[in-house]
Design an enzyme around this catalytic site. Structure first.
Site, PDB file in Angstrom:
ATOM      1  N   HIS A   1     -11.916  -0.267  -5.130  1.00  0.00           N
ATOM      2  CA  HIS A   1     -12.605   0.156  -6.357  1.00  0.00           C
ATOM      3  C   HIS A   1     -14.043  -0.372  -6.366  1.00  0.00           C
ATOM      4  O   HIS A   1     -14.991   0.334  -6.707  1.00  0.00           O
ATOM      5  CB  HIS A   1     -11.884  -0.410  -7.585  1.00  0.00           C
ATOM      6  CG  HIS A   1     -10.614   0.313  -7.953  1.00  0.00           C
ATOM      7  ND1 HIS A   1     -10.585   1.653  -8.242  1.00  0.00           N
ATOM      8  CD2 HIS A   1      -9.342  -0.134  -8.112  1.00  0.00           C
ATOM      9  CE1 HIS A   1      -9.336   2.008  -8.552  1.00  0.00           C
ATOM     10  NE2 HIS A   1      -8.571   0.940  -8.482  1.00  0.00           N
TER      11      HIS A   1
ATOM     12  N   GLU B   1      -9.127   5.836  -7.741  1.00  0.00           N
ATOM     13  CA  GLU B   1      -7.863   5.374  -7.162  1.00  0.00           C
ATOM     14  C   GLU B   1      -7.762   5.792  -5.691  1.00  0.00           C
ATOM     15  O   GLU B   1      -7.136   5.102  -4.884  1.00  0.00           O
ATOM     16  CB  GLU B   1      -6.695   5.944  -7.984  1.00  0.00           C
ATOM     17  CG  GLU B   1      -5.374   5.250  -7.780  1.00  0.00           C
ATOM     18  CD  GLU B   1      -5.283   3.860  -8.399  1.00  0.00           C
ATOM     19  OE1 GLU B   1      -6.235   3.424  -9.092  1.00  0.00           O
ATOM     20  OE2 GLU B   1      -4.253   3.183  -8.170  1.00  0.00           O
TER      21      GLU B   1
ATOM     22  N   HIS C   1      -7.022  -3.535  -2.639  1.00  0.00           N
ATOM     23  CA  HIS C   1      -7.044  -2.442  -3.620  1.00  0.00           C
ATOM     24  C   HIS C   1      -8.266  -2.563  -4.538  1.00  0.00           C
ATOM     25  O   HIS C   1      -9.054  -1.622  -4.681  1.00  0.00           O
ATOM     26  CB  HIS C   1      -5.743  -2.501  -4.438  1.00  0.00           C
ATOM     27  CG  HIS C   1      -5.609  -1.424  -5.468  1.00  0.00           C
ATOM     28  ND1 HIS C   1      -4.858  -0.292  -5.281  1.00  0.00           N
ATOM     29  CD2 HIS C   1      -6.139  -1.309  -6.709  1.00  0.00           C
ATOM     30  CE1 HIS C   1      -4.930   0.480  -6.355  1.00  0.00           C
ATOM     31  NE2 HIS C   1      -5.700  -0.124  -7.243  1.00  0.00           N
ATOM     32  N   GLU C   2      -8.432  -3.738  -5.123  1.00  0.00           N
ATOM     33  CA  GLU C   2      -9.553  -3.916  -6.062  1.00  0.00           C
ATOM     34  C   GLU C   2     -10.894  -3.845  -5.334  1.00  0.00           C
ATOM     35  O   GLU C   2     -11.878  -3.338  -5.875  1.00  0.00           O
ATOM     36  CB  GLU C   2      -9.414  -5.232  -6.826  1.00  0.00           C
ATOM     37  CG  GLU C   2      -8.132  -5.371  -7.660  1.00  0.00           C
ATOM     38  CD  GLU C   2      -7.872  -4.197  -8.596  1.00  0.00           C
ATOM     39  OE1 GLU C   2      -8.838  -3.550  -9.031  1.00  0.00           O
ATOM     40  OE2 GLU C   2      -6.682  -3.921  -8.877  1.00  0.00           O
TER      41      GLU C   2
END
Lengths: 498, 498
Positions: B266, B292, B262-263
């Site tokens: 980003h 997101e 997820h990170e």
């Protein structure tokens, strides 16, 4: 008065915040930053530095300082000290035009690159034209200030407020012949054995051991941390966040122990400053020499002493049984205090270190007063090395090109290393009068009374007193070489049976 | 024009440098800082934020923007976009008086403390008066801006530039019944097995494995790093220094894999922005929802897909043979996609997550338009939880008090999470049209074409386009829930045999 003082503190507090933010960014650059981050980080640091300067040298800050100077005139209060130090810094900052700072940034950035290349190729001629420009800038810098007794005074004052070239010369002239004589005596004695220091030592175990030691010293981990970095250093983000770095050198593994003690010495000084000075010009240590006195005290006077190792050697031996097999405490103690004239300052032992510094100081003074031309530096360097230490560099990389300082425009810095050594012993003599059984305490690994003494007499004052003033207040005399010569002579007479 | 633009870019570049310096300080605060550093760090961050604001809202910057606005009027160039975004940010910054920002800092600081206590004691009444003050401030904030179609528009626009409350309502109204229906169908099906996910997994091995995955994704370690922190996050110091953090949760060890993906999603967005936008208002992602969409795409559409695990599962199984003994790929895939209506948003699965967000959005809109009183929040919360998810919080800690956002004054933020999910799938449909054999590529662990597509269509543009504009430019329509519903229905019909 209180209202104007509050206003001044608010302005200076903001400037301090920006400076501390820049320190965080520099620390991160050396400890964490991925390679790609370099260019943007340089830009961010340049912006912070520019804004801190802009915010500091405003006319408003000047007026506040002027008004407050008259009101606190001559008082021995924190407020008077704050105004005095702020006024000194303000005067310096206002004298140096931003265009000069920009020019200096460009010149030293190129000089740094040239120095890297010159050192790599061991070819001074690559660095020479850049160093000549740096020296030109140094002259220009000096020209912004009122004439002093000696032009070098202006440079020295940036690192050792209030210190004069004549003072330093006098101190070093008294010290040099005695130190040279001692080294000659050692050179004709039987050398100590130290081969076991250069075996393989596990990095993690050494790191843990060194952290155990500085925990014992009183380094406060709630207000600090240690990380790995290419070079060991201490940095302060506030009185409650003082960090150090360390490194492992495979060709000299135990160096980590001593450099950690050294940086912890710096850090405990910063951790011990009166917290009300934080965000004011009185925060932090008072000068580089006094700072160095703290790091050298913990590294050498404590960390290379026999009582200290009476406590710690059994644990070290247990940690590294094969490496230290058959090595007695006495043999270990002598090994970590081995004197060996060598070419490189940063590797020098206690007995020879100052001579490296004195050589540099003489060259710097010569460059500043015009008696030494940059092109002649390599030859003069080598001649003096032979004269003071009895060794001659085989090339410029291990001679005149070894230090980074000049490439960055830092002329006037070196003497603070040697002065720090002198101050450390001068304080140590006084401490041993005040704490009669200090050796017994060290033998038990108890450093609490020592640290308390330093906190009370040195640390808490921050920059309230100038270095000479502080040393005199505590020891009864200004910086002098007497104690240091006594200390070296006694220590090495025992080790080398002189 | 060029000269004025250069002047504007120089001013904005300084502001960006200060903001990025503040990000370094915040990162350090969460990753490294010793406990003692907290107070000074807060002060340093406050100073940097104040100075960045001061430097931004000067009359000079305003004049430059006004002059440039007329010159670039309507052009579809980088310059026009830069002036447009700068103008928008400038207008917002000028409308909010510093006194309000100071008041807000005090109110939210107290509200945050109260929220910690209230959550700890599971007692909403402790938080209620503080939240009431926060809501008052939110109303005051809205009053600084020209009236919008809906007062909530002003808040939303700070996170999703150009997005209207009516748009979001329309999207969510279309989505809600379908998502509720899907969850009900799943609830009446046979639940999948996932007990093996909660065995003990070695932290270091998981960390290494997750870093291997994101290296495969294309996260550039020369321009980034990963550290441990209490909460996972991504932070940008420049396009060439984009860092992420992760954590190990002993009660849900594999969460580390998905949060790292997820990170990294980003971070790859930030690493992919056109480097010429660095230090300008066009740097960074265009909105929270589009950001997101990137993190959720790598976490869910890639990281919880069957093709992805066809490639990675053998390696995971080899790493944890006892934990995954007898667990087939299909069983593992179903387990990591298990749907289970639950109380806590941050632990919610893909199928239920958006409902948590919609509930919050409805409450926020109600607080802003006055139809919901703060004191009634717990009851309304619990009623809606039952209605949407079929579960009722046993206490406020696992209900209305679970999120930090409102205590910090962040009202208008939540919907971006759900919008990000929608955008991720909307893009995913388009990507699968452009890259016909994407599944085959994922099956080989080859993400290069996917990343190249994202770089070209999304990442490089930075903030040049507003979110809705960007999504429409790439997919042919504005943000819509259609693709997301299709995706959820297909995926979970297969997993649960609906």
């Amino acid at each position: 008065m209180s209202e104007k003082l509050e206003q001044l503190k608010e302005r200076l507090g903001e400037v301090a915040d920006i400076d501390r933010a820049a320190s965080v960014l520099s620390w991160d650059q050396q400890v964490n930053m991925p390679p790609g981050g370099n260019e943007a980080r340089g830009q961010q640091l340049a912006t912070l530095s520019k804004i801190a300067q802009e915010k500091f040298i405003t006319d408003e800050v000047g007026r506040l300082i002027d008004d407050l100077k008259q009101e606190v005139n001559g008082a021995d209060t924190d407020e008077a000290a704050l105004v005095r130090v702020a006024a000194r810094n303000y005067d310096k900052a206002r004298r140096v035009p931003p265009s000069f700072i920009a020019e200096q940034a460009i010149v030293t950035s190129k000089a740094f690159e040239a120095w890297i290349e010159a050192k790599g190729k061991s070819d001074f001629s690559i660095f020479q034209p850049h160093l000549e420009k740096v020296v030109e800038l140094v002259h220009k810098y000096i020209s912004f200030f009122p004439p002093a007794d000696h032009p070098y005074d202006t440079l020295l004052d940036d690192y050792e407020p209030g210190m004069k070239t004549a003072d330093v010369k006098l101190i070093f002239d008294g010290l040099r012949p005695k130190q040279v004589k001692l080294i000659k005596a050692i050179a004709s004695s039987k050398q100590v054995k130290d081969d076991f220091l250069f075996k393989k030592f596990n990095e993690k175990k050494l790191l843990d051991f060194s952290e155990k030691i500085i925990t014992g010293f009183g380094y406060d981990w709630n207000r600090g941390r240690q990380d790995k970095a290419p070079h060991p250093f201490e940095t302060t983000f506030s009185v409650n966040d003082v960090r150090i770095t360390t490194r492992y050198e495979s060709d000299n593994p135990l160096a980590m122990l001593f450099s950690t003690m050294h940086e912890a010495g710096h850090a405990m000084y910063e951790q011990g400053v009166n917290p009300v000075y934080d965000r004011t010009p009185l925060g932090g240590g008072t000068s580089l020499a006094v700072h160095e006195s703290q790091s050298r005290m913990w590294e050498n006077l404590v960390g290379r002493s026999l009582p200290f190792w009476e406590h710690y050697y059994p644990a070290l031996k247990k940690l590294f049984p094969s490496q230290l097999d058959g090595v007695s405490l006495k043999t270990f103690y002598k090994a970590i205090n081995k004197v060996q004239p060598s070419l490189i300052r940063v590797n020098a032992d206690e007995a020879t270190y100052n001579l490296h510094v004195m050589l540099r100081l003489e060259l710097e003074i010569g460059m500043v007063d015009g008696s030494i031309a940059v092109k002649d530096l390599p030859e003069i360097w080598n001649t003096k090395m032979e004269e003071y230490l009895g060794v001659t560099p085989p090339d410029d990389a291990s001679g005149v090109l070894q230090d980074i300082h000049w490439s960055g425009g830092a002329v006037g810095y070196f003497s603070t290393y040697a002065l720090g050594n002198l101050v450390s012993v001068q304080l140590w003599e006084k401490i041993n009068k005040d704490i009669r059984n200090l050796d017994d305490q060290l033998r038990k690994g108890d450093f609490s009374e020592l640290l308390a003494w330093l906190r009370k007499n040195i640390h808490q004052h921050g920059q309230k007193y100038e270095p000479q003033q502080l040393v005199e207040k505590v020891t009864g005399s200004k910086i002098s070489s007497g104690p240091y010569v006594r200390y070296l002579t006694k220590k090495y007479s025992e080790i080398y049976g002189l």
